[in-house]
Design a protein around this motif. Structure first.
Motif, mmCIF file in Angstrom:
data_model
loop_
_atom_site.group_PDB
_atom_site.id
_atom_site.type_symbol
_atom_site.label_atom_id
_atom_site.label_comp_id
_atom_site.label_asym_id
_atom_site.label_seq_id
_atom_site.Cartn_x
_atom_site.Cartn_y
_atom_site.Cartn_z
ATOM 1 N N GLU A 184 45.752 15.220 37.602
ATOM 2 C CA GLU A 184 45.404 13.813 37.848
ATOM 3 C C GLU A 184 45.779 13.409 39.273
ATOM 4 N N ASP A 185 46.984 13.773 39.716
ATOM 5 C CA ASP A 185 47.415 13.422 41.073
ATOM 6 C C ASP A 185 46.568 14.128 42.128
ATOM 7 N N ILE A 186 46.215 15.398 41.871
ATOM 8 C CA ILE A 186 45.428 16.147 42.858
ATOM 9 C C ILE A 186 44.038 15.528 43.006
ATOM 10 N N LEU A 187 43.368 15.243 41.868
ATOM 11 C CA LEU A 187 42.021 14.668 41.935
ATOM 12 C C LEU A 187 42.034 13.268 42.530
ATOM 13 N N ALA A 188 43.147 12.533 42.335
ATOM 14 C CA ALA A 188 43.229 11.190 42.910
ATOM 15 C C ALA A 188 43.419 11.237 44.423
ATOM 16 N N ASP A 189 43.968 12.316 44.971
ATOM 17 C CA ASP A 189 44.301 12.380 46.395
ATOM 18 C C ASP A 189 43.214 13.043 47.238
ATOM 19 N N VAL A 190 42.412 13.941 46.619
ATOM 20 C CA VAL A 190 41.419 14.677 47.407
ATOM 21 C C VAL A 190 40.109 13.894 47.463
ATOM 22 N N SER A 191 39.286 14.235 48.420
ATOM 23 C CA SER A 191 37.939 13.675 48.542
ATOM 24 C C SER A 191 36.952 14.765 48.146
ATOM 25 N N LEU A 192 36.209 14.529 47.073
ATOM 26 C CA LEU A 192 35.317 15.557 46.556
ATOM 27 C C LEU A 192 34.137 15.833 47.488
ATOM 28 N N GLU A 193 33.928 14.959 48.498
ATOM 29 C CA GLU A 193 32.843 15.199 49.442
ATOM 30 C C GLU A 193 33.208 16.273 50.463
ATOM 31 N N THR A 194 34.475 16.286 50.888
ATOM 32 C CA THR A 194 34.897 17.250 51.918
ATOM 33 C C THR A 194 35.887 18.278 51.392
ATOM 34 N N ASP A 195 36.549 17.997 50.274
ATOM 35 C CA ASP A 195 37.566 18.894 49.733
ATOM 36 C C ASP A 195 37.042 19.551 48.459
ATOM 37 N N SER A 196 37.768 20.584 48.010
ATOM 38 C CA SER A 196 37.399 21.268 46.772
ATOM 39 C C SER A 196 38.654 21.638 46.003
ATOM 40 N N VAL A 197 38.527 21.606 44.675
ATOM 41 C CA VAL A 197 39.611 21.990 43.766
ATOM 42 C C VAL A 197 39.008 22.960 42.752
ATOM 43 N N SER A 198 39.580 24.172 42.653
ATOM 44 C CA SER A 198 39.098 25.171 41.704
ATOM 45 C C SER A 198 40.277 25.746 40.937
ATOM 46 N N VAL A 199 39.979 26.246 39.726
ATOM 47 C CA VAL A 199 41.037 26.615 38.773
ATOM 48 C C VAL A 199 40.739 27.995 38.193
ATOM 49 N N SER A 200 41.816 28.794 38.036
ATOM 50 C CA SER A 200 41.780 30.029 37.244
ATOM 51 C C SER A 200 42.862 29.917 36.175
ATOM 52 N N TYR A 201 42.584 30.437 34.974
ATOM 53 C CA TYR A 201 43.537 30.343 33.862
ATOM 54 C C TYR A 201 43.683 31.750 33.280
ATOM 55 N N LEU A 202 44.886 32.322 33.364
ATOM 56 C CA LEU A 202 45.112 33.715 32.986
ATOM 57 C C LEU A 202 46.274 33.819 32.010
ATOM 58 N N GLN A 203 46.356 34.976 31.346
ATOM 59 C CA GLN A 203 47.524 35.293 30.546
ATOM 60 C C GLN A 203 47.917 36.760 30.762
ATOM 61 N N LEU A 204 49.219 36.989 30.812
ATOM 62 C CA LEU A 204 49.758 38.350 30.938
ATOM 63 C C LEU A 204 50.233 38.769 29.560
ATOM 64 N N TYR A 205 49.445 39.616 28.898
ATOM 65 C CA TYR A 205 49.719 40.008 27.522
ATOM 66 C C TYR A 205 49.887 41.528 27.470
ATOM 67 N N HIS A 273 52.485 35.434 28.749
ATOM 68 C CA HIS A 273 52.805 34.527 29.851
ATOM 69 C C HIS A 273 51.498 33.915 30.358
ATOM 70 N N ALA A 274 51.425 32.577 30.400
ATOM 71 C CA ALA A 274 50.210 31.893 30.875
ATOM 72 C C ALA A 274 50.401 31.447 32.320
ATOM 73 N N LEU A 275 49.375 31.665 33.149
ATOM 74 C CA LEU A 275 49.416 31.268 34.564
ATOM 75 C C LEU A 275 48.164 30.452 34.869
ATOM 76 N N LEU A 276 48.360 29.201 35.266
ATOM 77 C CA LEU A 276 47.278 28.336 35.724
ATOM 78 C C LEU A 276 47.343 28.269 37.246
ATOM 79 N N MET A 277 46.286 28.694 37.914
ATOM 80 C CA MET A 277 46.232 28.700 39.380
ATOM 81 C C MET A 277 45.226 27.655 39.849
#
Length: 900
Positions: A184-205, A273-277
C-alpha cells in the motif's frame, strides 16, 4: 544482549539515504567488534572500505560509497492460546516484557532471569499497524529511496510469523500484515506513469526453489554475478503490479500453492520458506539532479542529451518456516523429512549470522540455498529488519531462548547500504527518437510552408498575367467598338440612301405588303390555339401528379410501419443474442475454473487411494478442498438450473467448444459421489465412453477420461465400463494421446479398474496391461505414478486370488513383461511411484510360482533392500514376511551367502 552489557542502536534516518547520514550510537558492549561504531566515535567518518564478513562474499570498493546500517531486530510475543492456558495454568510465563525499556526478561527458574535488550519489544497487545511502523516501514522508505531492503520473520513454529507478515486482513482491515501494508505504501508513493512495481513470489521447499505463481516452475536456479555478487532468479515469474487488488489476488494464488501440514504445535504449520520479492524502479526527477556547471552556462542540448537517472531497489519479505523439535511436533514420514530440511536451512542461516557477528574471515554462505538468497540481507548492501516471534509457554523455554539468542547475534551484523541507481540510456534513446521525429515533422512543416509560398507566388504571377491579358482584351474591345461605330455610321448613311431609293419603289410594293400582313395574322391565330391546347395538357398532367403524390404518401406510411416492425424484430434478435452470449460466457468461465482447480489438486479429488498412500493425500486434501468450494458451488448451481439431461445433450452438440465445456461440466459433477449414480442412470457414462471412440479432440479425451476415472471408483460402474468395451476405448485413447495430462487421466481410469478381482483376465485380454506399460514411454512423473498404482492394484488382486485358491500359474504381469519396468523403477526418486512399485513387488513375491522369474529378473535384491531400507514400516514388514515365508527366496539367499 544479556544483562550486564549495554546495547547499541545505529539508526540511519530516511534523509540520510539522500546524501546526509545521521547516526546515533549508545554505549557498546566491549566484546563486540563493530567497524561502524568505531567510525562514529573516531575521527574518520567516511564509509568503510571492505566488509569481509558479508554474505555477498566480497567487499565494497573504495569508490563505491555506502551508508552503514546495522540489522535492526524486534521481538514480538504471541498471546497465550487456549491449549497453553489449560496446560500451563499452574506455571508462570517464561517471558516478561518491558517495552518502555526495550528489554525482555527470560525466566530461568522461580528466582533467576536473563535480561536481553532489542531495538523494539512488542507485547502480545501490539497492533499490526504498530508492528509494521516500527519493523518494516523504515525499510520500505529506504526501498523507495533506491536502497535494497529485507524484512524477515524468525521463530518457533506456531508463534505468529505468517500472521505478522502475510495476513491479508480480508475480514478486518486492522489485521493486515506487513506485506499488504508495505505494498500500500509503495503504490501510494510511486507514479505508475514513470515508475514500475513488479513482484515475484517463491518458496524454498526441501532445498528446491519453487515459483508460487507458476507451480509447474518447481526448480528455479540461483544465478550470482561474479563481479558484484548480486543474486538473481531469471527463471522466476515477474508480475507487474498496477493496483492493490491485483496484488492481493497474487498473494492468494501464491498462498494456495504453499506447502503446509498439521503438527502437534501448529494445525497449519508452514513447511517451506516463503520469499516475496518486490522490484521497484523509479525515475529520479530532473530538478533533484539538475546541477548547473561551475560557470552556470549548461546548454539545453547538454540537458537534452543527459540520460534519465533510474533507481532500482528490491524489497525482500521472508517468512521463514518455523524451527521445531521432532519430539514435540510429532512429525513422521514425509513431514519428518520436511522438518529436517527446515532445521538444516535455519541452522545454516544461524552459522552465517554467527560468522558475521564475530567478523569471521569465512562465512559458510553456500551451505544452503536460503543463505545464498539472503546474502545481500546480512552483511550486504540491504537495509534489514528482523522480527523474532516467541510464545509465553514455559514448556517451550528452550526454543524461546534459542530464538532470542538468534536475534541477539543478528543485531551484531553490520550492513553497508548502497544506493542502487543507473542511467536509463534506453529512455534517452527513446527521447532522442522522439526529438528526431519532431525535427523531421518541423522540417516537413517548413518544407510545406515553402511549397505553399511558391504556390502563392505562382498564383500571384498568374493573376498578374491574367490582369494584363484582361487589360489587353479591353483595349482591343475599345478599338473594335470604335471601328464598329464608324462602320455603323457608314452603314446608316448607306441605308438612308437606300431608303430614298425604296420610297421611290414603295408604291409598287404596298399591295404585296398587305398580303404579307394578312399571312402573319393567320399564323398568329394558329399559334394562339396551339398555346391553349398546350395549357390544357399541362393542367391534366398537374392533376395526375397530385394523385401520384397522394398515392406515394400512403405508400410511404406503409413503408414506415414495415421499418418499425423490422426494427422491433432486430431489437428482439439482438437481445436474444446477448442472452446467448452471456450463457456461453458463464459456461466458459465455469469450464476455466474447473480446469484451474483440477490442475491444482490433480489427484486431490474424492477418488480412493490405496491404504499406504491415503495418509499422505489426506494431509494435502484440506487445502485443495478450500480452493474447490467456490467452483463446486458454481457447478451445483448450474446442475440445478439447467438439469443433467440438458447438460448430457450438449455432449453431442455440433459446436466443438460447447461439446468441450459440456464434458468438463459432467467431469466436475462426476467428482462428487452424490452425482455419480445420477450421471450413470441418465446415460452419462455411455456418452463419455462413446466420446472416446468418436471424438478426435484431445481436450475432450482428457476430460472424458478424467470423468470415467472418477466413475470407475464404484464397482457397479466398473462392470458397466467393462461391458461397454471401456478398456479397448481407453487403450486406443492412450495410444493416440500426446498430452501427459490425457495419459494421466487414462492411466488413472485403468488403475481403478485394476483394483477389481472380477476383471483380471478380461482386463488383461483386452490390452489393459499393455496400455499401462505403453504409457511409461511418456516419462511424466504423474503418468508413471498412475501406471505404478494400476500395477500395484493388479498385483494385489492376483495375490488375493492366489491366496484364496482362485488362481494358479504365473502372474499375468510377469507374462506381459511388466517385471522389468517394475525392477527398474523400484528406486525411483518420486515417492508415490516408488511406494506403489514396492507394494507391487511384495504382492508378486507372495505367490511362490513367481519366485524364480523374480530372482532371474533381479527383483530379489529389491525385496531385500525394501525389507531393510524402506521408510514405510508396513511395506518394510510385508517384504520381510514375504522373504522369510518363501522357500525359493531363502534357498537363493543361502546360495548367495546372504545372512537373512
Amino acid at each position: 544482549m544479556a544483562s550486564g552489557g549495554g546495547n547499541y542502536r545505529n539508526v540511519t534516518h530516511r534523509n540520510s539515504l539522500k546524501g546526509t547520514t545521521t547516526t546515533t550510537a549508545a554505549a557498546t558492549k566491549p566484546a563486540v567488534k563493530n567497524k561502524s561504531l568505531s567510525m562514529v566515535g573516531g575521527a574518520s567518518s567516511g564509509p568503510r572500505k571492505s566488509c569481509p564478513g558479508s554474505l555477498g562474499g566480497g567487499g565494497t570498493s573504495k569508490d563505491d560509497a555506502g551508508v552503514p546500517g546495522r540489522v535492526r531486530v524486534a521481538v514480538r510475543l504471541r498471546p497465550c492460546n487456549a491449549e497453553e492456558s489449560v496446560a500451563d495454568a499452574d506455571f508462570a510465563d517464561c517471558v516478561e516484557l518491558q517495552p518502555e525499556f526495550k528489554r525482555l526478561k527470560l525466566r530461568k527458574n522461580n528466582w533467576d532471569t536473563d535480561t536481553y535488550e532489542f531495538d523494539e519489544v512488542l507485547t502480545e497487545f501490539a497492533s499490526q499497524k504498530r508492528v509494521y511502523e516500527v519493523v518494516a516501514k523504515p525499510v520500505v522508505e529506504s526501498v523507495l529511496d533506491g536502497y535494497n531492503g529485507t524484512v524477515m520473520a524468525y521463530g518457533q513454529t506456531g508463534t505468529g510469523k505468517t500472521y505478522t507478515l502475510g495476513r491479508l486482513g480480508e475480514e478486518d482491515t486492522a489485521d493486515r500484515g506487513i506485506i499488504v501494508r508495505a505494498m500500500e505504501d509503495i503504490l501510494a508513493d510511486v507514479s505508475l506513469e514513470t515508475d514500475s512495481v513488479s513482484v515475484s513470489y517463491l518458496q524454498l521447499y526441501m532445498e528446491s526453489l519453487q515459483d508460487l505463481l507458476d507451480p509447474t516452475n518447481d526448480n528455479i536456479s540461483i544465478v550470482e554475478d561474479p563481479k558484484s555478487g548480486d543474486v538473481s532468479l531469471p527463471g522466476a515469474t515477474l508480475v507487474e503490479i498496477r493496483d492493490q487488488q491485483s496484488f492481493l489476488e497474487l498473494l492468494r494464488l501464491g498462498e494456495a500453492h504453499r506447502y503446509a501440514a498439521n503438527t502437534r504445535l501448529n494445525t497449519e504449520s508452514s513447511r517451506s520458506h516463503a520469499l516475496l520479492m518486490v522490484h521497484v524502479k523509479r525515475s529520479v526527477n530532473d530538478r533533484d539532479l539538475d546541477h548547473s556547471s561551475q560557470n552556470g552556462n549548461t546548454t539545453n542540448m547538454a540537458k537534452t542529451l543527459r540520460p534519465t537517472l533510474v533507481r532500482k531497489a528490491k524489497l525482500v519479505v521472508v517468512d521463514l518456516a518455523g524451527s521445531e523439535r521432532i519430539d514435540k511436533s510429532g512429525s513422521e514420514g514425509h513431514t519428518l523429512e520436511e522438518a529436517k530440511s527446515i532445521n538444516l536451512s535455519l541452522s545454516a542461516l544461524g552459522k552465517c549470522i554467527n560468522a558475521l557477528a564475530e567478523n569471521s574471515a569465512h562465512v559458510p554462505v553456500r551451505d544452503s540455498k536460503l543463505t545464498r538468497l539472503l546474502r545481500d540481507s546480512f552483511g550486504g548492501t540491504a537495509r534489514t529488519s528482523l522480527v523474532i516471534t516467541i510464545g509465553p509457554s514455559p514448556r517451550h523455554r528452550g526454543e524461546t531462548a534459542s530464538t532470542i539468542m538468534f536475534g541477539q547475534r543478528a543485531m551484531k551484523v553490520e550492513n553497508m547500504l548502497k544506493l542502487k541507481e543507473e542511467f536509463d540510456y534506453k529512455s534517452l534513446a527513446r527521447k532522442l527518437d522522439i526529438q528526431l521525429d519532431q525535427l523531421i515533422m518541423e522540417h516537413e512543416r517548413k518544407q510545406k510552408a515553402f511549397e505553399d509560398e511558391i504556390e502563392r507566388l505562382t498564383m500571384y504571377a498568374q493573376n498578374q498575367i491574367s490582369e494584363a491579358e484582361e487589360n489587353y482584351a479591353n483595349a482591343m474591345e475599345k478599338e473594335r467598338l470604335k471601328y464598329q461605330k464608324e462602320y455603323m455610321e457608314s452603314i446608316k448613311k448607306l441605308e438612308e440612301k437606300w431608303m430614298m431609293n425604296q420610297q421611290k419603289q414603295g408604291e409598287r410594293k404596298e399591295a404585296s405588303a398587305a398580303e404579307e400582313v394578312a399571312e402573319l395574322k393567320r399564323l398568329h391565330n394558329k399559334e394562339i390555339s396551339l398555346r391553349k391546347a398546350a395549357e390544357e395538357e399541362v393542367n391534366n398532367l398537374k392533376s395526375q401528379i397530385t394523385q401520384l403524390k397522394k398515392s406515394e404518401a400512403s405508400a410511404n406510411s406503409e413503408v414506415l410501419k414495415l421499418q418499425k416492425m423490422l426494427e422491433d424484430e432486430a431489437y428482439r434478435k439482438e437481445k436474444l443474442e446477448g442472452e446467448i452470449s452471456m450463457l456461453q460466457t458463464q459456461l466458459l468461465r465455469l469450464s476455466f475454473e474447473s480446469d484451474e482447480t483440477r490442475r491444482r489438486f490433480d489427484l486431490g479429488g474424492p477418488r480412493k487411494v490405496p491404504g499406504s498412500l491415503e495418509s499422505l493425500i489426506s494431509k494435502a486434501r484440506p487445502q485443495v478442498n478450500d480452493l474447490g468450494n467456490e467452483e463446486k458451488a458454481s457447478i451445483a448451481n448450474l446442475f440445478e438450473q439447467v438439469g443433467l439431461q440438458k447438460i448430457l445433450s450438449l455432449i453431442e452438440a455440433e459446436d466443438a467448444d460447447v461439446q468441450v465445456h459440456a464434458v468438463k461440466v459432467v467431469a466436475n459433477l462426476a467428482a462428487e459421489e452424490s452425482n455419480q449414480q445420477k450421471i450413470v442412470e441418465a446415460g452419462g457414462l455411455k456418452s463419455l465412453l462413446a466420446l472416446l471412440g468418436s471424438s478426435k479432440d484431445e481436450t475432450i479425451h482428457r476430460v472424458a477420461a478424467g470423468a470415467i476415472a472418477n466413475l470407475a471408483m464404484n464397482e457397479t460402474n466398473q462392470e458397466l465400463i467393462m461391458s461397454e468395451g471401456g478398456i479397448n476405448l481407453l487403450s486406443m485413447t492412450a495410444a493416440n494421446a500426446q498430452d501427459p495430462q490425457t495419459l494421466r487421466m487414462v492411466a488413472g481410469a485403468i488403475a481403478n479398474l485394476c483394483g477389481n478381482d472380477k476383471f483380471q483376465n478380461k482386463l488383461r485380454g483386452e490390452g489393459g496391461i499393455k496400455a499401462l506399460l505403453g504409457m511409461v514411454k511418456c516419462g511424466h512423473p504423474d503418468v508413471l505414478a498412475q501406471v505404478a498404482r494400476g500395477i500395484a492394484n493388479f498385483a494385489k488382486c492376483e495375490s488375493r486370488a492366489s491366496t484364496q485358491g482362485n488362481k494358479t500359474g504365473r502372474s499375468l504381469l510377469i507374462e506381459d513383461g511388466a517385471l522389468l519396468w517394475i525392477v527398474q523403477n523400484a528406486i525411483n526418486e518420486a515417492s508415490p511411484i516408488r511406494r506403489h512399485i514396492e507394494l507391487a513387488l511384495c504382492h508378486l513375491a507372495q505367490h511362490e510360482v513367481n519366485a524364480k522369474d523374480m530372482i532371474t529378473g533381479g527383483a530379489l535384491w529389491e525385496l531385500v533392500r525394501i525389507s531393510r531400507d524402506c521408510s514405510r514400516e508396513d511395506i518394510k514388514n510385508l517384504a520381510h514376511r514375504t522373504l522369510t515365508s518363501s522357500p525359493t527366496f531363502l534357498a537363493e539367499l543361502r546360495r548367495l551367502r546372504i545372512d537373512y
